[in-house]
Design a protein around this motif. Sequence first.
Motif, PDB file in Angstrom:
ATOM      1  N   PRO A  24       0.830  -1.211   0.000  1.00  0.00           N
ATOM      2  CA  PRO A  24       0.000   0.000   0.000  1.00  0.00           C
ATOM      3  C   PRO A  24       0.864   1.261   0.000  1.00  0.00           C
ATOM      4  O   PRO A  24       2.034   1.210   0.398  1.00  0.00           O
ATOM      5  N   PRO A  25       0.312   2.388  -0.428  1.00  0.00           N
ATOM      6  CA  PRO A  25       1.072   3.643  -0.395  1.00  0.00           C
ATOM      7  C   PRO A  25       1.634   3.895   0.998  1.00  0.00           C
ATOM      8  O   PRO A  25       0.980   3.628   2.007  1.00  0.00           O
ATOM      9  N   GLY A  26       2.872   4.355   1.048  1.00  0.00           N
ATOM     10  CA  GLY A  26       3.524   4.632   2.323  1.00  0.00           C
ATOM     11  C   GLY A  26       4.117   3.405   2.982  1.00  0.00           C
ATOM     12  O   GLY A  26       4.508   3.450   4.141  1.00  0.00           O
ATOM     13  N   ASN A  27       4.177   2.283   2.254  1.00  0.00           N
ATOM     14  CA  ASN A  27       4.745   1.043   2.783  1.00  0.00           C
ATOM     15  C   ASN A  27       5.795   0.517   1.820  1.00  0.00           C
ATOM     16  O   ASN A  27       5.801   0.852   0.636  1.00  0.00           O
ATOM     17  N   VAL A  28       6.664  -0.331   2.343  1.00  0.00           N
ATOM     18  CA  VAL A  28       7.638  -1.047   1.529  1.00  0.00           C
ATOM     19  C   VAL A  28       7.330  -2.530   1.684  1.00  0.00           C
ATOM     20  O   VAL A  28       6.877  -2.962   2.742  1.00  0.00           O
ATOM     21  N   GLY A  29       7.538  -3.298   0.618  1.00  0.00           N
ATOM     22  CA  GLY A  29       7.279  -4.724   0.705  1.00  0.00           C
ATOM     23  C   GLY A  29       8.253  -5.525  -0.124  1.00  0.00           C
ATOM     24  O   GLY A  29       8.645  -5.100  -1.216  1.00  0.00           O
ATOM     25  N   PHE A  30       8.669  -6.671   0.405  1.00  0.00           N
ATOM     26  CA  PHE A  30       9.495  -7.596  -0.369  1.00  0.00           C
ATOM     27  C   PHE A  30       9.253  -9.009   0.119  1.00  0.00           C
ATOM     28  O   PHE A  30       8.670  -9.241   1.177  1.00  0.00           O
ATOM     29  N   GLN A  31       9.692  -9.963  -0.674  1.00  0.00           N
ATOM     30  CA  GLN A  31       9.492 -11.379  -0.394  1.00  0.00           C
ATOM     31  C   GLN A  31      10.826 -12.091  -0.552  1.00  0.00           C
ATOM     32  O   GLN A  31      11.666 -11.677  -1.347  1.00  0.00           O
ATOM     33  N   PHE A  32      11.006 -13.173   0.203  1.00  0.00           N
ATOM     34  CA  PHE A  32      12.233 -13.952   0.092  1.00  0.00           C
ATOM     35  C   PHE A  32      11.932 -15.413   0.361  1.00  0.00           C
ATOM     36  O   PHE A  32      11.023 -15.762   1.107  1.00  0.00           O
ATOM     37  N   ALA A  33      12.690 -16.279  -0.299  1.00  0.00           N
ATOM     38  CA  ALA A  33      12.528 -17.727  -0.120  1.00  0.00           C
ATOM     39  C   ALA A  33      13.089 -18.136   1.230  1.00  0.00           C
ATOM     40  O   ALA A  33      13.997 -17.493   1.767  1.00  0.00           O
ATOM     41  N   THR A  72       6.714   3.107   5.877  1.00  0.00           N
ATOM     42  CA  THR A  72       7.945   3.893   5.771  1.00  0.00           C
ATOM     43  C   THR A  72       7.708   5.273   6.373  1.00  0.00           C
ATOM     44  O   THR A  72       6.600   5.798   6.316  1.00  0.00           O
ATOM     45  N   ALA A  73       8.738   5.841   6.944  1.00  0.00           N
ATOM     46  CA  ALA A  73       8.645   7.199   7.475  1.00  0.00           C
ATOM     47  C   ALA A  73       8.566   8.176   6.303  1.00  0.00           C
ATOM     48  O   ALA A  73       9.174   7.955   5.257  1.00  0.00           O
ATOM     49  N   ALA A  74       7.815   9.235   6.465  1.00  0.00           N
ATOM     50  CA  ALA A  74       7.581  10.175   5.371  1.00  0.00           C
ATOM     51  C   ALA A  74       8.869  10.778   4.823  1.00  0.00           C
ATOM     52  O   ALA A  74       9.013  10.957   3.623  1.00  0.00           O
ATOM     53  N   SER A  75       9.833  11.085   5.684  1.00  0.00           N
ATOM     54  CA  SER A  75      11.029  11.779   5.214  1.00  0.00           C
ATOM     55  C   SER A  75      12.306  10.946   5.338  1.00  0.00           C
ATOM     56  O   SER A  75      13.368  11.408   4.968  1.00  0.00           O
ATOM     57  N   ALA A  76      12.202   9.758   5.885  1.00  0.00           N
ATOM     58  CA  ALA A  76      13.416   8.968   6.126  1.00  0.00           C
ATOM     59  C   ALA A  76      13.576   7.877   5.066  1.00  0.00           C
ATOM     60  O   ALA A  76      12.605   7.268   4.644  1.00  0.00           O
ATOM     61  N   SER A  77      14.810   7.653   4.664  1.00  0.00           N
ATOM     62  CA  SER A  77      15.088   6.503   3.801  1.00  0.00           C
ATOM     63  C   SER A  77      15.392   5.312   4.701  1.00  0.00           C
ATOM     64  O   SER A  77      15.780   5.463   5.850  1.00  0.00           O
ATOM     65  N   SER A  78      15.152   4.124   4.180  1.00  0.00           N
ATOM     66  CA  SER A  78      15.428   2.906   4.925  1.00  0.00           C
ATOM     67  C   SER A  78      16.102   1.901   4.015  1.00  0.00           C
ATOM     68  O   SER A  78      15.785   1.825   2.826  1.00  0.00           O
ATOM     69  N   PHE A  79      17.020   1.143   4.573  1.00  0.00           N
ATOM     70  CA  PHE A  79      17.711   0.074   3.861  1.00  0.00           C
ATOM     71  C   PHE A  79      17.449  -1.208   4.628  1.00  0.00           C
ATOM     72  O   PHE A  79      17.545  -1.225   5.852  1.00  0.00           O
ATOM     73  N   PHE A  80      17.104  -2.274   3.909  1.00  0.00           N
ATOM     74  CA  PHE A  80      16.751  -3.531   4.557  1.00  0.00           C
ATOM     75  C   PHE A  80      17.678  -4.647   4.067  1.00  0.00           C
ATOM     76  O   PHE A  80      18.160  -4.611   2.938  1.00  0.00           O
ATOM     77  N   ARG A  81      17.867  -5.627   4.929  1.00  0.00           N
ATOM     78  CA  ARG A  81      18.558  -6.844   4.544  1.00  0.00           C
ATOM     79  C   ARG A  81      17.909  -7.991   5.316  1.00  0.00           C
ATOM     80  O   ARG A  81      17.231  -7.785   6.322  1.00  0.00           O
ATOM     81  N   VAL A  82      18.129  -9.215   4.828  1.00  0.00           N
ATOM     82  CA  VAL A  82      17.651 -10.410   5.516  1.00  0.00           C
ATOM     83  C   VAL A  82      18.865 -11.255   5.859  1.00  0.00           C
ATOM     84  O   VAL A  82      19.721 -11.515   5.012  1.00  0.00           O
ATOM     85  N   ARG A  83      18.936 -11.651   7.114  1.00  0.00           N
ATOM     86  CA  ARG A  83      20.020 -12.496   7.591  1.00  0.00           C
ATOM     87  C   ARG A  83      19.446 -13.849   7.969  1.00  0.00           C
ATOM     88  O   ARG A  83      18.428 -13.940   8.651  1.00  0.00           O
ATOM     89  N   ALA A  84      20.062 -14.925   7.504  1.00  0.00           N
ATOM     90  CA  ALA A  84      19.599 -16.284   7.812  1.00  0.00           C
ATOM     91  C   ALA A  84      20.516 -16.908   8.854  1.00  0.00           C
ATOM     92  O   ALA A  84      21.734 -16.726   8.814  1.00  0.00           O
ATOM     93  N   GLU A  85      19.924 -17.603   9.808  1.00  0.00           N
ATOM     94  CA  GLU A  85      20.688 -18.322  10.845  1.00  0.00           C
ATOM     95  C   GLU A  85      20.344 -19.780  10.808  1.00  0.00           C
ATOM     96  O   GLU A  85      19.246 -20.165  10.535  1.00  0.00           O
TER      97      GLU A  85
END
Length: 85
Positions: A24-33, A72-85
């Motif tokens: 949706p607007p104002g959100n970030v989304g991703f998928q991972f196996a 997501t914050a209106a004025s902030a950028s965000s960087f995401f990563r996925v870590r597997a254990e």
Amino acid sequence: FGSVTSASATLTVTAPSLAPVPAPPGNVGFQFATTTGRRYIVERKFALTDPVWTPVQTNNGTGSPLTFTRPTAASASSFFRVRAE
């Protein structure tokens, strides 16, 4: 004690790959196996120069893809990563 030499083994390490998903607007989304029995930690930074990644969600792998969505914050950028254990 002594020593024993075993046969050679091959280790393959595969990092999770992130694929964008509609959000949706104002959100970030991703998928991972995922792999059953592994834990997956989604982490975020607001700037790549930040010294540490902050965990925002932890899921157990099911063998099926997992979807992550977050506002997501209106004025902030965000960087995401996925870590597997």
